[in-house]
Design an enzyme around this catalytic site. Structure first.
Site, PDB file in Angstrom:
ATOM      1  N   ASP A 159      38.598  35.285  32.610  1.00  0.00           N
ATOM      2  CA  ASP A 159      40.050  35.395  32.710  1.00  0.00           C
ATOM      3  C   ASP A 159      40.704  34.016  31.991  1.00  0.00           C
ATOM      4  O   ASP A 159      41.692  34.016  31.607  1.00  0.00           O
ATOM      5  CB  ASP A 159      40.351  35.598  33.981  1.00  0.00           C
ATOM      6  CG  ASP A 159      39.366  36.473  34.786  1.00  0.00           C
ATOM      7  OD1 ASP A 159      39.553  37.946  34.389  1.00  0.00           O
ATOM      8  OD2 ASP A 159      38.345  36.372  35.508  1.00  0.00           O
ATOM      9  N   HIS A 187      37.932  37.416  40.442  1.00  0.00           N
ATOM     10  CA  HIS A 187      38.094  38.139  39.418  1.00  0.00           C
ATOM     11  C   HIS A 187      38.398  39.634  39.491  1.00  0.00           C
ATOM     12  O   HIS A 187      37.488  40.426  39.463  1.00  0.00           O
ATOM     13  CB  HIS A 187      36.743  37.952  38.824  1.00  0.00           C
ATOM     14  CG  HIS A 187      36.340  38.924  37.375  1.00  0.00           C
ATOM     15  ND1 HIS A 187      37.101  38.413  36.393  1.00  0.00           N
ATOM     16  CD2 HIS A 187      35.696  40.394  37.150  1.00  0.00           C
ATOM     17  CE1 HIS A 187      37.044  39.689  35.252  1.00  0.00           C
ATOM     18  NE2 HIS A 187      36.216  40.510  35.743  1.00  0.00           N
TER      19      HIS A 187
END
Ligand code: NAD
Ligand code: LMR
Length: 328
Positions: A159, A187
């Protein structure tokens, strides 16, 4: 030459494994002076495919690859491992509710946490990539009472890297100009990629972008939903980029984050920034020699506070669900 470092990879015959193993064996994780012994764990039906991967590893004649062991028994495969990359997980299949997914993965990460607790080397560092990564790491950590909690982490570096790439493209700068990026929280789609502390060419990134609407309506959802966009486009989830991020994460943890910058890692919260203590949540961290420190003292404005609170609330719900299942 140094003595070989034992690196365990679970789900080694899977998509991520197919990219990850070759990069570890070539020295990208531990550097050019450290031989590596790979310890590869799979479920029994995948051991045949794993043998094919091992044949390919042999065929690369990697100078740093000191040995490869495979198996379906975590108690054997994790014996003496210094680094454990827990990639293998049960994917969500049709008709499976989130609770079913947590339960299926809970069984895997309970067993693997126990096996690491009994058999890993004293200096083991554990990174969970398999989803739901934060809560899987929490389950493994809870089942390994003899391993210090700061040895467990989950992957939000993908990410982080996605956020760097999106920001660089927006302002027309090379990715190397972007620093101080942070992913907060889970996440998952609730994660908060933070441009208010990031920099481009030394300038505050949110100011350089100068468009709050773009941050809220484009940047954050693009980064947070990138995994789903890749599944939609490719027909299967991100693999090479996830392997690359797993290397970045573990390499920086072991060998140090870039001087003057920080990276994002999901680690056990010590209560910093009001994140409930004990959750595995992503923070800005600096790393060195296998240790990390959560960066302290960042000002969190109301916008960021709301976003952090929302993703932490999701982690808290996941923890409550696995607690109810008796997994932590
Ligand atoms: P995959 O299905 O191709 O491979 C997973 C492998 O894990 C399979 O070979 C399977 O046999 C194995 N496996 C299942 N249970 C196991 C167990 N108990 N022990 C050992 N191995 C086991 O999946 P993939 O594309 O390689 O992705 C792996 C995981 O990583 C998935 O959970 C995926 O959602 C996750 N992922 C995470 C991120 C992240 O940024 N954190 C990014 C991409 C993918
Ligand atoms: C990703 O971020 O690419 C993956 O976690 C997506 C997924 O659901 O496997």
């Amino acid at each position: 030459m140094n003595t070989p470092v034992k690196v365990a990879v679970t789900g080694a015959a899977g998509q991520i494994g197919y990219s990850l193993l070759f990069r570890i064996a070539s020295g990208e994780l531990l550097g050019p002076d450290t031989p590596v012994e790979l310890r590869l764990l799979e479920i029994t039906p995948a051991l045949g495919a794993l043998e094919g991967v091992v044949m390919e590893l042999d065929d690369c004649a990697f100078p740093l690859l000191a040995g490869v062991e495979t198996g379906d028994d975590a108690d054997v495969v994790f014996d003496g491992v210094n680094v454990a990359l827990l990639v293998g997980a049960r994917p969500r299949t049709k008709g499976m509710e989130r609770g079913d997914l947590l339960e299926a993965n809970g069984a895997i990460f309970t067993a693997q946490g126990k096996a690491l607790n009994s058999h890993a080397a004293d200096d083991v560092r554990i990174t969970v990539t398999g989803n739901p990564a934060n809560t899987n790491a929490l389950i493994a950590m809870s089942n390994a009472p003899d391993i210090p909690t700061e040895r467990f982490s989950a992957l939000t570096r993908l990410d982080h890297n996605r956020a760097i790439a999106q920001l660089a493209a927006k302002v027309g700068a090379p990715v190397t100009d972007v620093s101080h990026m942070t992913i907060w929280g889970n996440h998952s789609a609730t994660q908060y990629p933070d441009l208010f502390h990031a920099q481009v060419g030394g300038r505050n990134a949110a100011e350089a972008v100068g468009d709050q609407q773009w941050i809220e309506d484009t940047f954050i959802p693009t980064v947070a939903k990138r995994g789903a966009a890749i599944i939609e486009a490719r027909g299967s989830s991100s693999a090479a980029s996830a392997a690359s991020a797993t290397i970045d994460h573990a390499r920086d943890w072991l060998r140090g984050s870039p001087e003057g910058d920080w990276v994002s890692m999901a680690v056990r919260s010590d209560g910093s920034y009001g994140v409930e203590e004990g959750l595995i949540s992503s923070f800005p961290v600096t790393t060195r020699d296998g240790s990390y420190e959560i960066v302290q003292g960042l000002d969190i404005d109301d916008f960021s506070r709301g976003r952090i609170d929302a993703t932490v609330a999701e982690l808290s719900e996941e923890k409550a669900a696995v607690t109810q299942l008796g997994l932590v």
